[in-house]
Design a protein around this motif. Structure first.
Motif, PDB file in Angstrom:
ATOM      1  N   ILE A 115      -0.911   6.666   6.861  1.00  0.00           N
ATOM      2  CA  ILE A 115      -1.506   6.937   5.561  1.00  0.00           C
ATOM      3  C   ILE A 115      -0.841   6.033   4.525  1.00  0.00           C
ATOM      4  CG2 ILE A 115      -2.230   9.290   6.067  1.00  0.00           C
ATOM      5  CD1 ILE A 115       0.383  10.299   4.904  1.00  0.00           C
ATOM      6  N   ASN A 116      -1.425   5.959   3.329  1.00  0.00           N
ATOM      7  CA  ASN A 116      -0.947   4.990   2.350  1.00  0.00           C
ATOM      8  C   ASN A 116       0.510   5.178   1.969  1.00  0.00           C
ATOM      9  OD1 ASN A 116      -3.613   4.209   2.441  1.00  0.00           O
ATOM     10  ND2 ASN A 116      -3.824   4.004   0.223  1.00  0.00           N
ATOM     11  N   SER A 117       0.934   6.420   1.756  1.00  0.00           N
ATOM     12  CA  SER A 117       2.328   6.625   1.356  1.00  0.00           C
ATOM     13  C   SER A 117       3.278   6.156   2.442  1.00  0.00           C
ATOM     14  CB  SER A 117       2.577   8.100   1.026  1.00  0.00           C
ATOM     15  OG  SER A 117       2.365   8.917   2.158  1.00  0.00           O
ATOM     16  N   GLY A 118       2.948   6.444   3.703  1.00  0.00           N
ATOM     17  CA  GLY A 118       3.793   6.007   4.801  1.00  0.00           C
ATOM     18  C   GLY A 118       3.777   4.504   4.970  1.00  0.00           C
ATOM     19  N   ALA A 119       2.603   3.894   4.824  1.00  0.00           N
ATOM     20  CA  ALA A 119       2.502   2.441   4.965  1.00  0.00           C
ATOM     21  C   ALA A 119       3.252   1.729   3.848  1.00  0.00           C
ATOM     22  CB  ALA A 119       1.031   2.024   4.975  1.00  0.00           C
ATOM     23  N   ILE A 120       3.200   2.272   2.636  1.00  0.00           N
ATOM     24  CA  ILE A 120       3.943   1.674   1.521  1.00  0.00           C
ATOM     25  C   ILE A 120       5.439   1.807   1.765  1.00  0.00           C
ATOM     26  CG2 ILE A 120       4.459   1.918  -0.944  1.00  0.00           C
ATOM     27  CD1 ILE A 120       1.455   2.725  -1.268  1.00  0.00           C
ATOM     28  N   ALA A 121       5.864   2.940   2.323  1.00  0.00           N
ATOM     29  CA  ALA A 121       7.284   3.101   2.658  1.00  0.00           C
ATOM     30  C   ALA A 121       7.709   2.085   3.713  1.00  0.00           C
ATOM     31  CB  ALA A 121       7.551   4.519   3.139  1.00  0.00           C
ATOM     32  N   ILE A 122       6.863   1.830   4.701  1.00  0.00           N
ATOM     33  CA  ILE A 122       7.159   0.827   5.726  1.00  0.00           C
ATOM     34  C   ILE A 122       7.249  -0.559   5.098  1.00  0.00           C
ATOM     35  CG2 ILE A 122       6.239  -0.352   7.754  1.00  0.00           C
ATOM     36  CD1 ILE A 122       7.390   2.372   8.436  1.00  0.00           C
ATOM     37  N   SER A 123       6.289  -0.898   4.235  1.00  0.00           N
ATOM     38  CA  SER A 123       6.320  -2.199   3.560  1.00  0.00           C
ATOM     39  C   SER A 123       7.587  -2.352   2.728  1.00  0.00           C
ATOM     40  CB  SER A 123       5.083  -2.368   2.670  1.00  0.00           C
ATOM     41  OG  SER A 123       3.915  -2.441   3.447  1.00  0.00           O
ATOM     42  N   ALA A 124       7.989  -1.269   2.053  1.00  0.00           N
ATOM     43  CA  ALA A 124       9.203  -1.310   1.252  1.00  0.00           C
ATOM     44  C   ALA A 124      10.429  -1.539   2.126  1.00  0.00           C
ATOM     45  CB  ALA A 124       9.352  -0.020   0.454  1.00  0.00           C
ATOM     46  N   LEU A 125      10.501  -0.862   3.267  1.00  0.00           N
ATOM     47  CA  LEU A 125      11.623  -1.056   4.186  1.00  0.00           C
ATOM     48  C   LEU A 125      11.728  -2.514   4.619  1.00  0.00           C
ATOM     49  CD1 LEU A 125      11.434   2.048   6.568  1.00  0.00           C
ATOM     50  CD2 LEU A 125      13.402   1.392   5.167  1.00  0.00           C
ATOM     51  N   LEU A 126      10.595  -3.095   5.009  1.00  0.00           N
ATOM     52  CA  LEU A 126      10.595  -4.473   5.478  1.00  0.00           C
ATOM     53  C   LEU A 126      10.923  -5.444   4.355  1.00  0.00           C
ATOM     54  CD1 LEU A 126       7.448  -4.290   7.784  1.00  0.00           C
ATOM     55  CD2 LEU A 126       9.818  -4.638   8.530  1.00  0.00           C
ATOM     56  N   HIS A 127      10.377  -5.194   3.165  1.00  0.00           N
ATOM     57  CA  HIS A 127      10.641  -6.080   2.031  1.00  0.00           C
ATOM     58  C   HIS A 127      12.103  -6.002   1.593  1.00  0.00           C
ATOM     59  CE1 HIS A 127      10.239  -8.246  -1.703  1.00  0.00           C
ATOM     60  NE2 HIS A 127      10.723  -7.210  -2.352  1.00  0.00           N
ATOM     61  N   HIS A 128      12.618  -4.800   1.490  1.00  0.00           N
ATOM     62  CA  HIS A 128      13.997  -4.652   1.023  1.00  0.00           C
ATOM     63  C   HIS A 128      15.008  -5.175   2.041  1.00  0.00           C
ATOM     64  CE1 HIS A 128      12.346  -1.244  -1.695  1.00  0.00           C
ATOM     65  NE2 HIS A 128      12.341  -2.392  -2.326  1.00  0.00           N
ATOM     66  N   ASP A 129      14.612  -5.164   3.321  1.00  0.00           N
ATOM     67  CA  ASP A 129      15.497  -5.699   4.358  1.00  0.00           C
ATOM     68  C   ASP A 129      15.621  -7.211   4.259  1.00  0.00           C
ATOM     69  OD1 ASP A 129      17.031  -5.455   6.915  1.00  0.00           O
ATOM     70  OD2 ASP A 129      15.345  -6.646   7.672  1.00  0.00           O
ATOM     71  N   ALA A 130      14.534  -7.890   3.878  1.00  0.00           N
ATOM     72  CA  ALA A 130      14.547  -9.357   3.798  1.00  0.00           C
ATOM     73  C   ALA A 130      13.573  -9.799   2.712  1.00  0.00           C
ATOM     74  CB  ALA A 130      14.163  -9.959   5.147  1.00  0.00           C
ATOM     75  N   PRO A 131      13.951  -9.671   1.432  1.00  0.00           N
ATOM     76  CA  PRO A 131      13.019  -9.933   0.330  1.00  0.00           C
ATOM     77  C   PRO A 131      12.375 -11.320   0.361  1.00  0.00           C
ATOM     78  CG  PRO A 131      15.018  -8.896  -0.480  1.00  0.00           C
ATOM     79  CD  PRO A 131      15.275  -9.240   0.951  1.00  0.00           C
ATOM     80  N   ASP A 132      13.116 -12.322   0.811  1.00  0.00           N
ATOM     81  CA  ASP A 132      12.587 -13.689   0.791  1.00  0.00           C
ATOM     82  C   ASP A 132      11.858 -14.071   2.072  1.00  0.00           C
ATOM     83  OD1 ASP A 132      13.714 -14.098  -1.751  1.00  0.00           O
ATOM     84  OD2 ASP A 132      15.652 -14.658  -0.865  1.00  0.00           O
ATOM     85  N   GLU A 133      11.922 -13.223   3.070  1.00  0.00           N
ATOM     86  CA  GLU A 133      11.366 -13.577   4.372  1.00  0.00           C
ATOM     87  C   GLU A 133      10.334 -12.588   4.890  1.00  0.00           C
ATOM     88  OE1 GLU A 133      14.568 -14.069   7.123  1.00  0.00           O
ATOM     89  OE2 GLU A 133      15.776 -15.271   5.734  1.00  0.00           O
ATOM     90  N   SER A 134      10.181 -11.447   4.237  1.00  0.00           N
ATOM     91  CA  SER A 134       9.345 -10.382   4.798  1.00  0.00           C
ATOM     92  C   SER A 134       7.898 -10.819   4.979  1.00  0.00           C
ATOM     93  CB  SER A 134       9.418  -9.131   3.927  1.00  0.00           C
ATOM     94  OG  SER A 134       8.985  -9.409   2.603  1.00  0.00           O
ATOM     95  N   ARG A 135       7.350 -11.545   4.021  1.00  0.00           N
ATOM     96  CA  ARG A 135       5.953 -11.964   4.137  1.00  0.00           C
ATOM     97  C   ARG A 135       5.759 -12.918   5.310  1.00  0.00           C
ATOM     98  NH1 ARG A 135       3.637 -15.578  -0.537  1.00  0.00           N
ATOM     99  NH2 ARG A 135       4.754 -17.138   0.707  1.00  0.00           N
ATOM    100  N   ASP A 136       6.641 -13.918   5.426  1.00  0.00           N
ATOM    101  CA  ASP A 136       6.514 -14.878   6.526  1.00  0.00           C
ATOM    102  C   ASP A 136       6.710 -14.191   7.874  1.00  0.00           C
ATOM    103  OD1 ASP A 136       6.030 -16.898   4.729  1.00  0.00           O
ATOM    104  OD2 ASP A 136       8.092 -17.638   4.721  1.00  0.00           O
ATOM    105  N   ARG A 137       7.635 -13.255   7.945  1.00  0.00           N
ATOM    106  CA  ARG A 137       7.850 -12.515   9.188  1.00  0.00           C
ATOM    107  C   ARG A 137       6.608 -11.710   9.552  1.00  0.00           C
ATOM    108  NH1 ARG A 137      13.909  -9.811   8.656  1.00  0.00           N
ATOM    109  NH2 ARG A 137      15.124 -11.758   8.726  1.00  0.00           N
ATOM    110  N   MET A 138       6.004 -11.086   8.547  1.00  0.00           N
ATOM    111  CA  MET A 138       4.809 -10.286   8.792  1.00  0.00           C
ATOM    112  C   MET A 138       3.657 -11.165   9.283  1.00  0.00           C
ATOM    113  SD  MET A 138       2.573  -7.959   6.170  1.00  0.00           S
ATOM    114  CE  MET A 138       1.897  -9.431   5.370  1.00  0.00           C
TER     115      MET A 138
END
Length: 330
Positions: A115-138
């Motif tokens: 669901i959206n809240s869970g998916a946003i939490a997942i996106s936040a986890l990935l972004h905060h783990d690697a702010p400059d690389e998360s998009r390229d990794r995805m």
């Protein structure tokens, strides 16, 4: 049933059987969908050894939208591990709509990653783990599933960002309860990118077949998801992937699945194949109207379902592709 038979005629039969369905509405808020023929209709199946059959408008491009959610969840499991991910996102089904502002458990965690809240939490986890690389990794992760360089629809991505007020409200609620960190814009940007990834129904079936094949893309032979996390992804697709109709889906179809508001649905037959339908008219839950009916028929005709095939007395003998003996098609 003869496993090695060409299922093409059966796919064409499905198209003709359900083409007359014209209920539902196209999601007009997505750029380009207002120019998509509402009667666009495509079906595909890909086996776990990479054989693909498709019929209808099988080269018509569309954006992943919420179908991206299980794949980001899998990426988070691979990069951060179960313990880290599930400190922030639970694994329970919810009867709420996918974009509900109340879709948090009593301990304020999102119910699940689908669901959206869970998916946003997942996106936040990935972004905060690697702010400059998360998009390229995805994008690299999606490329492994697709077997090609992943690309996004720029207008869809822009619309996701400009029209993200409800998702931002969800993100601020998550931040209030310290589920996510301060960089809400970064999390929403990553979420917008994942929704805007483009593909066609054949590629959608191959993404499902990758999960069916234990996380290995069946055409390229490259691993897209660690084997130990495939079960996690499929379990939550089965229990939560069709939102507040997941129970009905499990009863009638019985396969791990995920839908998106662009009109796509994918389903996984573990160890055997991935199935996909694209038809843009949606029901009130955000699922393709034709897609739902096609999968119900598929489940009966091919005897599918992770708990056992449907034993309908009127089930007909349609060809079912088998990874061990299937022959390639178009």
């Amino acid at each position: 049933m003869t496993a090695s038979d060409d299922p093409g005629p059966y796919l064409r039969d499905l198209l003709e059987r359900f083409r007359p369905l014209r209920e539902g509405k196209v999601q007009q808020s997505l750029p380009g969908m207002d120019r998509t023929d509402p009667d666009t209709f495509a079906i595909a199946v890909a086996t776990a050894d990479g054989q693909v059959w498709s019929e209808g408008d099988d080269r018509h491009p569309f954006s992943l939208q919420s179908i991206s959610k299980p794949f980001l969840y899998g990426m988070a499991l691979d990069q951060l591990g179960r313990e880290c991910v599930h400190r922030k996102v639970a694994v329970e089904p919810t009867g709420e709509a996918f974009n509900s502002l109340t879709e948090l458990e009593e301990d304020h965690l999102p119910y699940n990653p689908m669901i959206n809240s869970g998916a946003i939490a997942i996106s936040a986890l990935l972004h905060h783990d690697a702010p400059d690389e998360s998009r390229d990794r995805m994008m690299a992760m999606f490329g492994e599933y697709l077997g090609r360089r992943a690309e996004v629809h720029e207008a869809v991505k822009g619309r996701e960002l400009l029209g993200a007020h409800r998702n931002r409200a969800i993100a601020h609620l998550l931040r209030h309860f310290e589920v996510i960190g301060d960089d809400i814009d970064g999390a929403i940007r990553l979420y917008a990118w994942q929704c805007a990834v483009m593909l066609d129904v054949r590629e959608l079936a191959l993404m499902a077949a990758t999960l069916a094949n234990g996380g290995v893309q069946p055409v390229t032979g490259r691993r897209a998801l660690q084997r130990r996390h495939v079960r996690d992804v499929l379990t939550l697709m089965f229990t939560c992937g069709m939102y507040d109709t997941s129970g009905t889906w499990a009863y009638h179809v019985g396969l791990p699945a995920k839908s998106g508001v662009s009109g796509g649905i994918l389903a996984v037959v573990p160890g055997r194949m991935g199935l996909a339908v694209f038809s843009p008219r949606l029901d009130g839950h955000g699922h393709s109207v034709r897609g739902i009916q096609v999968f119900k028929a598929w489940a009966v005709d091919w005897g599918l379902g992770v708990l056992g095939g449907c034993e309908d007395s009127e089930r007909s003998a349609h060809p079912v592709p088998d990874p061990a003996s299937a022959k390639s098609a178009n």
